[in-house]
Design a protein around this motif. Structure first.
Motif, PDB file in Angstrom:
ATOM      1  N   GLN A   1      12.574  -5.751 -11.329  1.00  0.00           N
ATOM      2  CA  GLN A   1      12.624  -7.120 -11.837  1.00  0.00           C
ATOM      3  C   GLN A   1      11.368  -7.924 -11.506  1.00  0.00           C
ATOM      4  OE1 GLN A   1      16.291  -8.734 -10.316  1.00  0.00           O
ATOM      5  NE2 GLN A   1      17.567  -7.332 -11.490  1.00  0.00           N
ATOM      6  N   ALA A   2      10.350  -7.255 -10.945  1.00  0.00           N
ATOM      7  CA  ALA A   2       9.115  -7.973 -10.584  1.00  0.00           C
ATOM      8  C   ALA A   2       8.334  -8.361 -11.831  1.00  0.00           C
ATOM      9  CB  ALA A   2       8.253  -7.098  -9.684  1.00  0.00           C
ATOM     10  N   LYS A   3       7.628  -9.495 -11.748  1.00  0.00           N
ATOM     11  CA  LYS A   3       6.815  -9.953 -12.879  1.00  0.00           C
ATOM     12  C   LYS A   3       5.638  -9.022 -13.131  1.00  0.00           C
ATOM     13  CE  LYS A   3       7.959 -14.848 -12.215  1.00  0.00           C
ATOM     14  NZ  LYS A   3       7.430 -16.197 -11.855  1.00  0.00           N
ATOM     15  N   SER A   4       5.089  -8.461 -12.064  1.00  0.00           N
ATOM     16  CA  SER A   4       3.964  -7.542 -12.168  1.00  0.00           C
ATOM     17  C   SER A   4       3.856  -6.779 -10.852  1.00  0.00           C
ATOM     18  CB  SER A   4       2.664  -8.309 -12.427  1.00  0.00           C
ATOM     19  OG  SER A   4       2.286  -9.037 -11.260  1.00  0.00           O
ATOM     20  N   PRO A   5       3.142  -5.640 -10.837  1.00  0.00           N
ATOM     21  CA  PRO A   5       2.943  -4.930  -9.565  1.00  0.00           C
ATOM     22  C   PRO A   5       2.265  -5.800  -8.512  1.00  0.00           C
ATOM     23  CG  PRO A   5       2.411  -3.485 -11.401  1.00  0.00           C
ATOM     24  CD  PRO A   5       2.639  -4.847 -11.986  1.00  0.00           C
ATOM     25  N   ALA A   6       1.273  -6.594  -8.915  1.00  0.00           N
ATOM     26  CA  ALA A   6       0.574  -7.458  -7.953  1.00  0.00           C
ATOM     27  C   ALA A   6       1.511  -8.519  -7.384  1.00  0.00           C
ATOM     28  CB  ALA A   6      -0.629  -8.123  -8.615  1.00  0.00           C
ATOM     29  N   ALA A   7       2.352  -9.096  -8.247  1.00  0.00           N
ATOM     30  CA  ALA A   7       3.312 -10.100  -7.786  1.00  0.00           C
ATOM     31  C   ALA A   7       4.329  -9.482  -6.826  1.00  0.00           C
ATOM     32  CB  ALA A   7       4.024 -10.728  -8.976  1.00  0.00           C
TER      33      ALA A   7
ATOM     34  N   LEU B   1       1.511   6.215  -1.095  1.00  0.00           N
ATOM     35  CA  LEU B   1       0.212   6.096  -0.440  1.00  0.00           C
ATOM     36  C   LEU B   1      -0.604   4.959  -1.038  1.00  0.00           C
ATOM     37  CD1 LEU B   1      -0.598   9.892  -0.127  1.00  0.00           C
ATOM     38  CD2 LEU B   1       0.249   8.353   1.669  1.00  0.00           C
ATOM     39  N   TYR B   2      -0.529   4.791  -2.353  1.00  0.00           N
ATOM     40  CA  TYR B   2      -1.263   3.698  -2.993  1.00  0.00           C
ATOM     41  C   TYR B   2      -0.686   2.348  -2.573  1.00  0.00           C
ATOM     42  CZ  TYR B   2      -3.553   0.883  -6.574  1.00  0.00           C
ATOM     43  OH  TYR B   2      -4.303  -0.070  -7.215  1.00  0.00           O
ATOM     44  N   PHE B   3       0.649   2.257  -2.543  1.00  0.00           N
ATOM     45  CA  PHE B   3       1.296   1.014  -2.106  1.00  0.00           C
ATOM     46  C   PHE B   3       0.913   0.708  -0.658  1.00  0.00           C
ATOM     47  CE2 PHE B   3       4.874  -1.295  -0.188  1.00  0.00           C
ATOM     48  CZ  PHE B   3       5.015  -2.348  -1.067  1.00  0.00           C
ATOM     49  N   ARG B   4       0.941   1.727   0.196  1.00  0.00           N
ATOM     50  CA  ARG B   4       0.566   1.529   1.597  1.00  0.00           C
ATOM     51  C   ARG B   4      -0.871   1.019   1.709  1.00  0.00           C
ATOM     52  NH1 ARG B   4       0.286   6.601   5.628  1.00  0.00           N
ATOM     53  NH2 ARG B   4      -1.583   6.959   4.361  1.00  0.00           N
ATOM     54  N   ASP B   5      -1.767   1.604   0.909  1.00  0.00           N
ATOM     55  CA  ASP B   5      -3.166   1.161   0.938  1.00  0.00           C
ATOM     56  C   ASP B   5      -3.296  -0.308   0.524  1.00  0.00           C
ATOM     57  OD1 ASP B   5      -3.924   3.668   1.725  1.00  0.00           O
ATOM     58  OD2 ASP B   5      -4.672   4.309  -0.243  1.00  0.00           O
ATOM     59  N   GLN B   6      -2.444  -0.728  -0.422  1.00  0.00           N
ATOM     60  CA  GLN B   6      -2.510  -2.106  -0.897  1.00  0.00           C
ATOM     61  C   GLN B   6      -2.064  -3.113   0.163  1.00  0.00           C
ATOM     62  OE1 GLN B   6      -0.163  -1.600  -4.653  1.00  0.00           O
ATOM     63  NE2 GLN B   6      -1.855  -2.776  -5.524  1.00  0.00           N
ATOM     64  N   VAL B   7      -1.093  -2.730   0.991  1.00  0.00           N
ATOM     65  CA  VAL B   7      -0.498  -3.708   1.914  1.00  0.00           C
ATOM     66  C   VAL B   7      -0.959  -3.574   3.354  1.00  0.00           C
ATOM     67  CG1 VAL B   7       1.564  -3.861   0.465  1.00  0.00           C
ATOM     68  CG2 VAL B   7       1.578  -2.325   2.445  1.00  0.00           C
ATOM     69  N   GLN B   8      -1.575  -2.443   3.733  1.00  0.00           N
ATOM     70  CA  GLN B   8      -1.818  -2.211   5.163  1.00  0.00           C
ATOM     71  C   GLN B   8      -2.796  -3.193   5.787  1.00  0.00           C
ATOM     72  OE1 GLN B   8      -3.133   1.812   5.715  1.00  0.00           O
ATOM     73  NE2 GLN B   8      -5.005   1.574   4.534  1.00  0.00           N
ATOM     74  N   SER B   9      -3.670  -3.808   4.974  1.00  0.00           N
ATOM     75  CA  SER B   9      -4.578  -4.809   5.534  1.00  0.00           C
ATOM     76  C   SER B   9      -3.910  -6.178   5.643  1.00  0.00           C
ATOM     77  CB  SER B   9      -5.833  -4.927   4.664  1.00  0.00           C
ATOM     78  OG  SER B   9      -5.510  -5.428   3.378  1.00  0.00           O
ATOM     79  N   ARG B  10      -2.707  -6.291   5.086  1.00  0.00           N
ATOM     80  CA  ARG B  10      -2.035  -7.592   5.044  1.00  0.00           C
ATOM     81  C   ARG B  10      -0.780  -7.654   5.917  1.00  0.00           C
ATOM     82  NH1 ARG B  10      -1.369  -8.926  -1.240  1.00  0.00           N
ATOM     83  NH2 ARG B  10      -0.681 -10.926  -0.359  1.00  0.00           N
ATOM     84  N   ILE B  11      -0.279  -6.502   6.355  1.00  0.00           N
ATOM     85  CA  ILE B  11       0.909  -6.474   7.215  1.00  0.00           C
ATOM     86  C   ILE B  11       0.635  -5.545   8.398  1.00  0.00           C
ATOM     87  CG2 ILE B  11       2.475  -6.891   5.289  1.00  0.00           C
ATOM     88  CD1 ILE B  11       3.297  -3.900   5.527  1.00  0.00           C
ATOM     89  N   SER B  12       1.410  -5.700   9.452  1.00  0.00           N
ATOM     90  CA  SER B  12       1.196  -4.867  10.641  1.00  0.00           C
ATOM     91  C   SER B  12       2.457  -4.125  11.069  1.00  0.00           C
ATOM     92  CB  SER B  12       0.697  -5.733  11.800  1.00  0.00           C
ATOM     93  OG  SER B  12       1.628  -6.770  12.079  1.00  0.00           O
ATOM     94  N   ILE B  13       3.473  -4.080  10.195  1.00  0.00           N
ATOM     95  CA  ILE B  13       4.717  -3.414  10.551  1.00  0.00           C
ATOM     96  C   ILE B  13       4.747  -1.998   9.966  1.00  0.00           C
ATOM     97  CG2 ILE B  13       5.946  -5.623  10.629  1.00  0.00           C
ATOM     98  CD1 ILE B  13       7.291  -4.783   7.964  1.00  0.00           C
ATOM     99  N   PRO B  14       5.585  -1.103  10.521  1.00  0.00           N
ATOM    100  CA  PRO B  14       5.704   0.251   9.967  1.00  0.00           C
ATOM    101  C   PRO B  14       6.283   0.224   8.549  1.00  0.00           C
ATOM    102  CG  PRO B  14       6.670   0.126  12.168  1.00  0.00           C
ATOM    103  CD  PRO B  14       6.405  -1.272  11.738  1.00  0.00           C
TER     104      PRO B  14
END
Length: 273
Positions: free
Chosen positions: A140-146, A174-187
């Motif tokens: 239901q997301a508006k876009s992958p970035a959103a 792996l791609y999703f992890r690469d997108q968020v790992q600089s922005r979050i610090s949780i497992p």
């Protein structure tokens, strides 16, 4: 040793409860970090979730009830949180959830981020909060970035760890992890779905937006009613997926057991856990 965890749903019959008890006893031998227990749309399994969680806890295991906010009021959620606190439950899986059929109102919360914020406000640091992540984008997301932005916001509201929707393509995780790992610090824990029944898997996947790759779908369809071939193929595919994720540094694996031990145990045996 990497952490593993297992998901159950509340049994609806005494026979189901006995089967779940036997499943939990078998899976407990693998020393999971915790068992999570689902919460039906709009809280429809609320009592079953509580009783299942308390039974797991009484057996000496850590239990994490799912808490779905859609269709719930703040008073109802707070009452549940207080109940879990009284019973010594320390971990919650906080989800938005789905509206039950025929229900039009979302309740006091529109998004899981609001639920996470509410839990933190009302209970401080009592609960270790797990949230959901969608490597292939929430349907239901508006876009992958959103969707990525919404996930990061949810984490920043007070989550301690995230469990993904199941997937069959490691690159999506792996791609999703690469997108968020600089922005979050949780497992970020991959969710793993054993394959034992193609029609059931296709139905679940269509509903939750998890992609079954074409090459997998073709083979599973070709097997028809040959359950042994489906199980054998599923064991090979999912074991390979788990090994790839471990090699890539996944901090844990969370298994959607469907209240059955053997498919998950077979995967763990194959990968040496």
């Amino acid at each position: 040793m990497m952490n593993i965890s297992f998901e159950f749903f509340p049994a609806k019959t005494e026979e189901g409860a006995q089967k779940l008890r036997a499943t939990r006893e078998l899976l407990s031998e693998r020393q999971p970090e915790f068992f999570s227990v689902t919460f039906g749309a709009g809280g429809t399994t609320q009592d079953g979730t509580l009783s299942t969680v308390l039974e797991i806890k009484s057996a000496g295991e850590e239990a994490a009830p799912h808490l779905s906010c859609v269709g719930s009021s703040k008073d109802n959620v707070l009452a549940l949180l207080n109940q879990y606190k009284e019973h010594g439950i320390k971990r919650i899986v906080a989800l938005r959830g789905d509206l039950p059929s025929g229900m039009l109102e979302t309740g006091s919360f529109r998004y899981a981020s609001e639920l996470v914020e509410f839990i933190r406000k009302e209970t401080g640091d009592h609960f270790f909060i797990e949230v959901a992540a969608y490597p292939e984008t929430h349907p239901q997301a508006k876009s992958p970035a959103a969707d990525v932005d919404a996930f990061v916001h949810k984490v920043n509201c007070g989550a301690n760890s995230a469990i993904t929707q199941y997937f069959f393509n490691a690159d999506s995780f792996l791609y999703f992890r690469d997108q968020v790992q600089s922005r979050i610090s949780i497992p970020l824990i991959p969710g793993i779905m054993p394959i034992t029944n193609f029609s059931q898997l296709a139905r679940f996947s269509d509903a939750c937006g998890a992609e079954i790759p074409r090459w997998m779908r073709n083979r599973l369809q070709h097997f028809g009613d040959d359950r042994e071939s489906i199980r054998s193929f599923g064991l090979e595919v999912i074991s390979n997926l788990c090994e790839q994720l471990i090699k890539e540094g996944a901090p844990g694996l969370h298994f959607y057991t469907m209240n059955t031990a053997q498919p998950t145990l077979a995967i763990l045996d194959r990968i040496g856990y």
